[in-house]
Design an enzyme around this catalytic site. Structure first.
Site, PDB file in Angstrom:
ATOM      1  N   GLY A  91      -6.888 -12.038  20.255  1.00 14.62           N
ATOM      2  CA  GLY A  91      -8.100 -11.281  20.556  1.00 14.62           C
ATOM      3  C   GLY A  91      -8.169  -9.988  19.780  1.00 14.62           C
ATOM      4  O   GLY A  91      -9.022  -9.150  20.040  1.00 14.62           O
TER       5      GLY A  91
ATOM      6  N   TYR B 106      -8.307  -7.712  15.982  1.00 10.92           N
ATOM      7  CA  TYR B 106      -9.349  -7.736  14.959  1.00 10.92           C
ATOM      8  C   TYR B 106      -9.159  -8.857  13.941  1.00 10.92           C
ATOM      9  O   TYR B 106     -10.132  -9.402  13.433  1.00 10.92           O
ATOM     10  CB  TYR B 106      -9.501  -6.360  14.284  1.00 10.92           C
ATOM     11  N   ILE B 107      -7.918  -9.252  13.670  1.00  9.06           N
ATOM     12  CA  ILE B 107      -7.699 -10.317  12.683  1.00  9.06           C
ATOM     13  C   ILE B 107      -8.235 -11.647  13.228  1.00  9.06           C
ATOM     14  O   ILE B 107      -8.936 -12.382  12.521  1.00  9.06           O
ATOM     15  CB  ILE B 107      -6.204 -10.408  12.293  1.00  9.06           C
TER      16      ILE B 107
ATOM     17  N   TYR C 285      -2.234  -2.548  -9.903  1.00  9.41           N
ATOM     18  CA  TYR C 285      -1.174  -1.861  -9.156  1.00  9.41           C
ATOM     19  C   TYR C 285       0.057  -1.669 -10.048  1.00  9.41           C
ATOM     20  O   TYR C 285       0.666  -0.600 -10.087  1.00  9.41           O
ATOM     21  CB  TYR C 285      -0.796  -2.664  -7.901  1.00  9.41           C
TER      22      TYR C 285
ATOM     23  N   ALA D 128     -12.853  -0.104  11.158  1.00 11.30           N
ATOM     24  CA  ALA D 128     -13.922  -1.107  11.283  1.00 11.30           C
ATOM     25  C   ALA D 128     -13.338  -2.457  11.665  1.00 11.30           C
ATOM     26  O   ALA D 128     -12.179  -2.752  11.367  1.00 11.30           O
ATOM     27  CB  ALA D 128     -14.660  -1.242   9.952  1.00 11.30           C
TER      28      ALA D 128
ATOM     29  N   GLU E 231     -12.115 -11.438  13.256  1.00 14.40           N
ATOM     30  CA  GLU E 231     -12.698 -11.508  11.907  1.00 14.40           C
ATOM     31  C   GLU E 231     -12.634 -12.932  11.358  1.00 14.40           C
ATOM     32  O   GLU E 231     -13.607 -13.436  10.785  1.00 14.40           O
ATOM     33  CB  GLU E 231     -11.968 -10.552  10.967  1.00 14.40           C
TER      34      GLU E 231
ATOM     35  N   CYS F 155      -2.305  -5.927   1.965  1.00 12.19           N
ATOM     36  CA  CYS F 155      -3.713  -5.541   1.828  1.00 12.19           C
ATOM     37  C   CYS F 155      -4.388  -6.295   0.687  1.00 12.19           C
ATOM     38  O   CYS F 155      -5.450  -6.888   0.870  1.00 12.19           O
ATOM     39  CB  CYS F 155      -3.795  -4.033   1.607  1.00 12.19           C
TER      40      CYS F 155
ATOM     41  N   HIS G 163     -34.979   8.173   7.573  1.00 10.95           N
ATOM     42  CA  HIS G 163     -35.889   7.175   8.118  1.00 10.95           C
ATOM     43  C   HIS G 163     -36.408   6.252   7.015  1.00 10.95           C
ATOM     44  O   HIS G 163     -36.704   6.742   5.924  1.00 10.95           O
ATOM     45  CB  HIS G 163     -37.073   7.892   8.784  1.00 10.95           C
TER      46      HIS G 163
ATOM     47  N   GLU H 258     -30.255   6.487  12.006  1.00  9.89           N
ATOM     48  CA  GLU H 258     -31.027   7.642  12.481  1.00  9.89           C
ATOM     49  C   GLU H 258     -30.939   7.756  14.009  1.00  9.89           C
ATOM     50  O   GLU H 258     -31.116   8.821  14.588  1.00  9.89           O
ATOM     51  CB  GLU H 258     -32.489   7.589  12.017  1.00  9.89           C
TER      52      GLU H 258
ATOM     53  N   LYS I 191      -9.757 -10.850   2.789  1.00 13.14           N
ATOM     54  CA  LYS I 191     -10.525 -10.952   4.039  1.00 13.14           C
ATOM     55  C   LYS I 191     -11.964 -10.525   3.827  1.00 13.14           C
ATOM     56  O   LYS I 191     -12.902 -11.235   4.177  1.00 13.14           O
ATOM     57  CB  LYS I 191      -9.821 -10.108   5.102  1.00 13.14           C
TER      58      LYS I 191
ATOM     59  N   CYS J  80      -6.663  -7.105   3.779  1.00 13.70           N
ATOM     60  CA  CYS J  80      -7.991  -6.479   3.697  1.00 13.70           C
ATOM     61  C   CYS J  80      -8.885  -7.049   2.592  1.00 13.70           C
ATOM     62  O   CYS J  80     -10.048  -7.377   2.842  1.00 13.70           O
ATOM     63  CB  CYS J  80      -7.868  -4.976   3.451  1.00 13.70           C
TER      64      CYS J  80
ATOM     65  N   SER K 214       0.819  -1.217   0.000  1.00 12.63           N
ATOM     66  CA  SER K 214       0.000   0.000   0.000  1.00 12.63           C
ATOM     67  C   SER K 214       0.856   1.272   0.000  1.00 12.63           C
ATOM     68  O   SER K 214       0.660   2.163  -0.831  1.00 12.63           O
ATOM     69  CB  SER K 214      -0.898   0.015   1.241  1.00 12.63           C
TER      70      SER K 214
HETATM   71  C1  LIG Z   1      -5.459 -10.467   7.643  1.00 13.70           C
HETATM   72  C2  LIG Z   1      -5.293  -8.979   7.556  1.00 13.70           C
HETATM   73  C3  LIG Z   1      -6.404  -8.182   7.401  1.00 13.70           C
HETATM   74  C4  LIG Z   1      -6.269  -6.813   7.303  1.00 13.70           C
HETATM   75  N1  LIG Z   1      -7.389  -6.057   7.173  1.00 13.70           N
HETATM   76  C5  LIG Z   1      -7.291  -4.716   7.078  1.00 13.70           C
HETATM   77  C6  LIG Z   1      -8.444  -3.921   6.901  1.00 13.70           C
HETATM   78  O1  LIG Z   1      -9.567  -4.418   6.856  1.00 13.70           O
HETATM   79  N2  LIG Z   1      -8.293  -2.579   6.785  1.00 13.70           N
HETATM   80  C7  LIG Z   1      -7.053  -1.974   6.835  1.00 13.70           C
HETATM   81  O2  LIG Z   1      -6.968  -0.760   6.698  1.00 13.70           O
HETATM   82  N3  LIG Z   1      -5.934  -2.717   7.021  1.00 13.70           N
HETATM   83  C8  LIG Z   1      -6.018  -4.060   7.134  1.00 13.70           C
HETATM   84  N4  LIG Z   1      -4.884  -4.814   7.288  1.00 13.70           N
HETATM   85  C9  LIG Z   1      -3.582  -4.124   7.432  1.00 13.70           C
HETATM   86  C10 LIG Z   1      -3.006  -3.700   6.078  1.00 13.70           C
HETATM   87  O3  LIG Z   1      -2.951  -4.809   5.229  1.00 13.70           O
HETATM   88  C11 LIG Z   1      -1.614  -3.100   6.271  1.00 13.70           C
HETATM   89  O4  LIG Z   1      -1.684  -2.064   7.227  1.00 13.70           O
HETATM   90  C12 LIG Z   1      -1.052  -2.525   4.987  1.00 13.70           C
HETATM   91  O5  LIG Z   1      -0.980  -3.507   4.000  1.00 13.70           O
HETATM   92  C13 LIG Z   1       0.336  -1.933   5.246  1.00 13.70           C
HETATM   93  O6  LIG Z   1       0.901  -1.483   4.045  1.00 13.70           O
HETATM   94  P1  LIG Z   1       2.486  -1.404   3.901  1.00 13.70           P
HETATM   95  O7  LIG Z   1       2.760  -0.721   2.583  1.00 13.70           O
HETATM   96  O8  LIG Z   1       3.102  -0.832   5.097  1.00 13.70           O
HETATM   97  O9  LIG Z   1       2.997  -2.907   3.853  1.00 13.70           O
HETATM   98  P2  LIG Z   1       2.513  -4.153   3.008  1.00 13.70           P
HETATM   99  O10 LIG Z   1       1.223  -3.943   2.354  1.00 13.70           O
HETATM  100  O11 LIG Z   1       2.682  -5.322   3.905  1.00 13.70           O
HETATM  101  O12 LIG Z   1       3.586  -4.241   1.838  1.00 13.70           O
HETATM  102  C14 LIG Z   1       4.934  -4.551   2.075  1.00 13.70           C
HETATM  103  C15 LIG Z   1       5.459  -5.278   0.852  1.00 13.70           C
HETATM  104  O13 LIG Z   1       6.887  -5.316   0.921  1.00 13.70           O
HETATM  105  C16 LIG Z   1       7.328  -6.575   0.402  1.00 13.70           C
HETATM  106  N5  LIG Z   1       8.687  -6.770   0.915  1.00 13.70           N
HETATM  107  C17 LIG Z   1       9.056  -7.045   2.192  1.00 13.70           C
HETATM  108  N6  LIG Z   1      10.407  -7.059   2.296  1.00 13.70           N
HETATM  109  C18 LIG Z   1      10.884  -6.794   1.045  1.00 13.70           C
HETATM  110  C19 LIG Z   1      12.207  -6.665   0.508  1.00 13.70           C
HETATM  111  N7  LIG Z   1      13.285  -6.746   1.296  1.00 13.70           N
HETATM  112  N8  LIG Z   1      12.344  -6.421  -0.810  1.00 13.70           N
HETATM  113  C20 LIG Z   1      11.240  -6.308  -1.617  1.00 13.70           C
HETATM  114  N9  LIG Z   1       9.974  -6.410  -1.159  1.00 13.70           N
HETATM  115  C21 LIG Z   1       9.812  -6.629   0.165  1.00 13.70           C
HETATM  116  C22 LIG Z   1       6.301  -7.557   0.903  1.00 13.70           C
HETATM  117  O14 LIG Z   1       6.304  -8.720   0.112  1.00 13.70           O
HETATM  118  C23 LIG Z   1       5.008  -6.736   0.765  1.00 13.70           C
HETATM  119  O15 LIG Z   1       4.404  -6.965  -0.474  1.00 13.70           O
HETATM  120  C24 LIG Z   1      -4.976  -6.208   7.364  1.00 13.70           C
HETATM  121  C25 LIG Z   1      -3.849  -7.008   7.524  1.00 13.70           C
HETATM  122  C26 LIG Z   1      -4.002  -8.381   7.616  1.00 13.70           C
HETATM  123  C27 LIG Z   1      -2.773  -9.224   7.794  1.00 13.70           C
END
Ligand SMILES: Cc1cc2nc3c(=O)[nH]c(=O)nc-3n(C[C@H](O)[C@H](O)[C@H](O)COP(=O)(O)OP(=O)(O)OC[C@H]3O[C@@H](n4cnc5c(N)ncnc54)[C@H](O)[C@@H]3O)c2cc1C
Length: 463
Positions: free
Chosen positions: A178, A180-181, A99, A344, A184, A43, A439, A444, A51, A48, A15
């Site tokens: 305990g 959210y993961i 992406y 959420a 859920e 994500c 309503h 509401e 899930k 997310c 992300s």
């Molecule tokens: C089961 C689950 C459910 C979730 N549900 C929600 C939700 O409903 N709503 C919400 O807002 N958030 C949710 N999250 C959290 C959300 O996914 C993370 O907060 C978000 O993805 C963080 O983004 P990021 O860019 O920091 O890291 P990430 O999205 O984890 O991306 C990091 C990337 O870096 C790559 N990487 C790691 N090391 C290296 C390297 N050395 N070289 C190259 N690539 C590398 C990884 O492969 C990964 O693709 C959930 C997480 C989980 C596990």
């Protein structure tokens, strides 16, 4: 002046990484981004998105049951786990493509490799062994589920990563955690017909949420048939002669199940990342230490998203990326704003929340008004389902500011998004009172709770 191969090198295609890489490239900067697994990150690939798709899948059993109360006769229904996994795979592959397309259209160089820091401004690409340099480096490598190495038999357990792609739907599962993961997934598996036990060492699930939400959800989950064991934990896991897993607990004896899932927190992906070589400092959990502008201890190196131990949510990682772009490339120093993040829990029923819980507010403010409503949602009248919706506003009695809004019920996540705007603008309870109701809706209730249910003065409940 030193010259570099790139203006910006992003490590991690999740992300935060994708947003910073795409925006910088779109501004004409020379950008490369490296991802070691799949673009989209946690994500999109194992967080997310899958899930939420599984949450939808798990709700149909109740929909079919509820339909009868509205005159429908629903035929025999069956569920095919492999079909769901395949449909989910197709969707996340589509998103992964989007992406990469966004990055490519902006002009970023997309690398499929692990990348590590090799020194100041220097990155090593593991697939080719090549070393490249960049004026700025963004570390957005996210985190991974804690393996809980201290637990004997932990290698027999799954985490959320594996839960999405199990070859078979288990008949029974024990989920430890305990947060959210854990909550859920307990609802997802239960909804899909799996005998589900949630075990958590704390007094009540979802420790950072409002007490009413926690207790209300706990009761609703138990009523559905999810077994919840609080103030207990798994001490070991082993395999019995039938190939089933046996989780020995501290208080509830042995729990036998097809799968044991550990959802006991997440660890930053900083091991082996070469942070020492570049002079990037980490805290005791291995998370990268940053200042208010996501700058690490090494000049030119920035970190954002889950790897920094701030708030681990997708929109937060994206926001931090946008602040980085504003600060570094637009001459507009912008510090990420982590105040009043609406969020959420996609449990069943959902929790939607923004702002302070009653307990948090009571520690910070002398005089509070609590507005609370508990009612049966309209749909439940004909479906016959005995579920409750709870809505709660935490208001500062001194200036009438709404400090927190909490909902347990259908579509609570959608409502939380809108309440987020409301609280962010500094709305007062009088603004709520002046707002006309929609309503008939559940929401509401939020604008028709005219009298406080009780007050909290100096931490003491009155009334
Ligand atoms: C089961 C689950 C459910 C979730 N549900 C929600 C939700 O409903 N709503 C919400 O807002 N958030 C949710 N999250 C959290 C959300 O996914 C993370 O907060 C978000 O993805 C963080 O983004 P990021 O860019 O920091 O890291 P990430 O999205 O984890 O991306 C990091 C990337 O870096 C790559 N990487 C790691 N090391 C290296 C390297 N050395 N070289 C190259 N690539 C590398 C990884 O492969 C990964 O693709 C959930 C997480 C989980 C596990």
């Amino acid at each position: 002046m030193a010259s570099f191969d790139y203006d910006l090198f992003v490590i991690g295609g999740g992300s935060g990484g994708v947003r910073s890489g795409r925006l910088a490239a779109a501004m004409g900067k020379k950008v490369a981004i490296a991802e070691e697994f799949r673009y989209g990150g946690t994500c999109v690939i194992r967080g997310c998105v899958p899930k939420k798709l599984y949450v939808y899948a798990s709700q149909f059993a109740e929909h079919f049951e509820d339909a009868e109360g509205f005159g429908w006769t629903v035929g025999e229904s069956t569920f095919d786990w492999k079909k769901l996994v395949a449909a989910k795979d197709k969707e996340i592959t589509r998103l992964e493509g989007l992406y990469q397309k966004g990055l490519a259209n902006a002009g970023a160089e997309i690398l499929h490799t692990r990348a590590e820091l090799a020194g100041p401004n220097t990155i090593k690409l593991l697939d080719s062994g090549k070393t490249v340099t960049a004026e700025r480096i963004v570390i957005a490598v996210g985190g991974h589920p804690s393996a809980h190495d201290a637990l004997p038999g932990n290698e027999l357990c799954i985490s959320s990563n594996e839960a999405f792609d199990l070859p078979e739907l288990p008949k029974s599962i024990v989920i430890a955690g305990g947060g959210y993961i854990a909550v859920e997934f307990a609802n997802i598996f239960h909804g899909l017909g799996v005998e589900t036990t949630l075990i958590y060492r704390g007094k009540e699930i979802l420790s950072r949420f409002d007490q009413d939400m926690r207790r209300g959800l706990h009761a609703a989950m138990e009523q559905k048939g999810i077994r919840i064991l609080c103030e207990d934990l798994i001490q070991s896991v082993s395999k019995n002669v039938d190939g089933k897993l046996v989780a020995e607990t501290m208080k509830h004896g042995a729990l036998t199940a097809d799968q044991v899932m550990l959802a006991l927190g997440r660890m930053p992906n900083t091991k082996g990342l070469g942070l020492e070589a570049a002079g990037v400092a980490v805290n005791e959990r291995g998370a990268i230490i940053i200042d208010a502008f996501s700058r690490t201890s090494a000049p030119g190196v920035y970190a954002l998203g889950d790897v920094t131990d701030r708030v681990q949510l997708t929109p937060v990682a994206i926001h931090e990326a946008m602040c980085f772009i504003e600060t570094e490339y637009k001459g507009n120093p912008t510090s990420p704003d982590h105040d009043l993040i609406a969020t959420a829990v996609f449990s069943q029923p959902e929790i939607g929340t923004v702002g302070l819980s009653e307990d948090e507010a009571a520690k910070k403010f002398e005089d509070l008004e609590i507005y609370r409503a508990e009612f049966r949602p309209m749909k439940a009248t004909l479906s016959g389902r005995s579920e409750k919706t709870i809505m709660k506003l935490v208001v500062n009695a001194v200036d009438r500011k709404v400090l927190g809004a909490h909902i347990l019920g259908h579509e609570a996540g959608e409502m939380a998004q809108l309440l987020g705007i409301t609280l962010k603008t500094g709305c007062t309870k009088d603004d709520f009172d002046r707002t006309m109701a929609v309503h008939p809706t559940a929401s509401e209730e939020l604008v028709t709770m005219y009298n406080p249910s009780y007050r909290i003065k100096n931490g003491e409940r009155i009334g």
